[in-house]
Motif scaffolding. Sequence first.
Motif, PDB file in Angstrom:
ATOM      1  N   LEU A 176     113.057  97.275   1.271  1.00 31.82           N
ATOM      2  CA  LEU A 176     112.333  96.430   2.509  1.00 31.82           C
ATOM      3  C   LEU A 176     111.028  95.648   1.879  1.00 31.82           C
ATOM      4  O   LEU A 176     110.950  94.361   2.040  1.00 31.82           O
ATOM      5  N   ALA A 177     110.307  96.470   1.275  1.00 26.34           N
ATOM      6  CA  ALA A 177     109.115  96.092   0.776  1.00 26.34           C
ATOM      7  C   ALA A 177     109.245  94.592  -0.254  1.00 26.34           C
ATOM      8  O   ALA A 177     108.702  93.824  -0.109  1.00 26.34           O
ATOM      9  N   GLN A 178     110.269  94.629  -1.179  1.00 26.67           N
ATOM     10  CA  GLN A 178     110.551  93.780  -1.958  1.00 26.67           C
ATOM     11  C   GLN A 178     111.023  92.416  -1.393  1.00 26.67           C
ATOM     12  O   GLN A 178     110.623  91.475  -1.592  1.00 26.67           O
ATOM     13  N   VAL A 179     112.014  92.712  -0.442  1.00 23.17           N
ATOM     14  CA  VAL A 179     112.281  91.542   0.533  1.00 23.17           C
ATOM     15  C   VAL A 179     111.238  90.853   1.145  1.00 23.17           C
ATOM     16  O   VAL A 179     111.018  89.627   1.088  1.00 23.17           O
ATOM     17  N   MET A 180     110.456  91.488   1.862  1.00 20.45           N
ATOM     18  CA  MET A 180     109.127  91.021   2.294  1.00 20.45           C
ATOM     19  C   MET A 180     108.079  90.353   1.372  1.00 20.45           C
ATOM     20  O   MET A 180     107.671  89.341   1.696  1.00 20.45           O
ATOM     21  N   ALA A 181     107.835  91.073   0.153  1.00 19.95           N
ATOM     22  CA  ALA A 181     107.108  90.450  -0.531  1.00 19.95           C
ATOM     23  C   ALA A 181     107.498  89.061  -1.183  1.00 19.95           C
ATOM     24  O   ALA A 181     106.850  88.155  -1.527  1.00 19.95           O
ATOM     25  N   ASP A 182     108.951  89.003  -1.485  1.00 15.28           N
ATOM     26  CA  ASP A 182     109.394  87.871  -1.808  1.00 15.28           C
ATOM     27  C   ASP A 182     109.396  86.633  -0.656  1.00 15.28           C
ATOM     28  O   ASP A 182     108.908  85.558  -1.008  1.00 15.28           O
ATOM     29  N   GLU A 183     109.611  87.034   0.326  1.00 11.00           N
ATOM     30  CA  GLU A 183     109.329  86.093   1.323  1.00 11.00           C
ATOM     31  C   GLU A 183     108.113  85.511   1.639  1.00 11.00           C
ATOM     32  O   GLU A 183     107.906  84.298   1.907  1.00 11.00           O
ATOM     33  N   TYR A 184     107.185  86.338   1.699  1.00  6.66           N
ATOM     34  CA  TYR A 184     105.836  86.120   1.926  1.00  6.66           C
ATOM     35  C   TYR A 184     104.914  85.712   0.758  1.00  6.66           C
ATOM     36  O   TYR A 184     103.802  85.464   0.911  1.00  6.66           O
TER      37      TYR A 184
END
Length: 246
Positions: A176-184
Motif C-alpha cells: 500500500l505504501a509503495q503504491v501511494m509513494a509512486d502515485e504521489y
Amino acid sequence: MHIPEISSNALQDKVILVTGAGDGIGREAALHYARHGASVILLGRTVKKLEAVYDEIQAAGGPEPAIVPLDMKGATKAHYQGMCATIMDQFGRLDGLLNNAGILGVLSPFAHIDHDSWNDVMQINVTAQFMLTQALLPALQAAPKASVVFTSSGVGRKGRAFWGPYSVSKFATEGLAQVMADEYEGSSLRVNVINPGATRTTMRSRAYPAEDVNKLATPADLMPLYLYLMSDDSAELNGESLDAQG
Ligand SMILES: NC(=O)c1ccc[n+]([C@@H]2O[C@H](COP(=O)([O-])OP(=O)(O)OC[C@H]3O[C@@H](n4cnc5c(N)ncnc54)[C@H](OP(=O)(O)O)[C@@H]3O)[C@@H](O)[C@H]2O)c1
C-alpha cells in the motif's frame, strides 16, 4: 541508514495524527511529537489510555492534543470522512499521519488459521489504514509538506511460519505504501514505512511471552526515526521502508 537528529522545535505548528496512540510505540511517538512542538491527534480504542497520554502532554506543557476514540475494527468510511472534516475545521490541514495501530491476531499453523481472526487482522492492520488514509487525503494535501508513515514488521518483508495473517497484513502494508509513494511522487505528500524491530510492548510480549524483555529495545529507543520522518528534514524521502533499529 544514519538517522539525523531533528531540532527540539522541528515539529512546531505541525498537526500530526497517531493511530494506536494510547499504548506501546504509538503512545511514545505521540509524546515525542508533542515534545517537539506538534499538536497531536490521539486516535485509539481505549479512552482511558488516550486520556493518560493527553494528561502527560498537558503536564509537560505541550500543545493541546485532541482525542479521537475509535475502534478501527468497525469504523466506516463515514467515520473517517467526518474526522477529516473536523480536522479541516479545527486545524485547516494535517501535516503528518502515523499509521501505527495494529493487532497480532492468533499465531497458528497455516492449516488452522481461523477465518474470523484472519478478517480481523486484515480489517485493522490493512483495510482501516487504507480507509483512514484515503479519507484524510484532503487534509494532508492542504499541508505544505505532508508525511504519511505506515508501520510494517520484519515478517512483512519475509514470511515466517505460524505468523500467517499478521505477516500477510504487513506485506500488504508495504505494498500500500509503495503504491501511494509512486502515485504521489513529486507532490507535497510523501509516504514511507517504518519497521520498528523487536520492541518492548504488549504486542511483543503476546508473541514471545517467555523472552527477557530487558534485552529488547524500548519504544523510546525507536524515536529518532519516528521524529525524523515527521519533520521537514526528511521532505525528500519517499517510498522508503526503513528500520527503526538500524
Ligand atoms: N512491538 C514490536 O516488537 C513490533 C515489531 C514490529 C512491528 N510492530 C508494529 O508496531 C505497531 C505498534 O505495535 P505495538 O508493539 O506498540 O503494539 P501495542 O502495544 O499492542 O499497541 C497497539 C496499539 O494499537 C491500538 N489498536 C489495536 N487495535 C485497534 C483498533 N481496533 N482500533 C484502534 N486502535 C487499535 C491499541 O489500542 P489499545 O491499547 O486500546 O488496545 C494500541 O494502542 C503495530 O503496527 C505493530 O504491528 C511492533
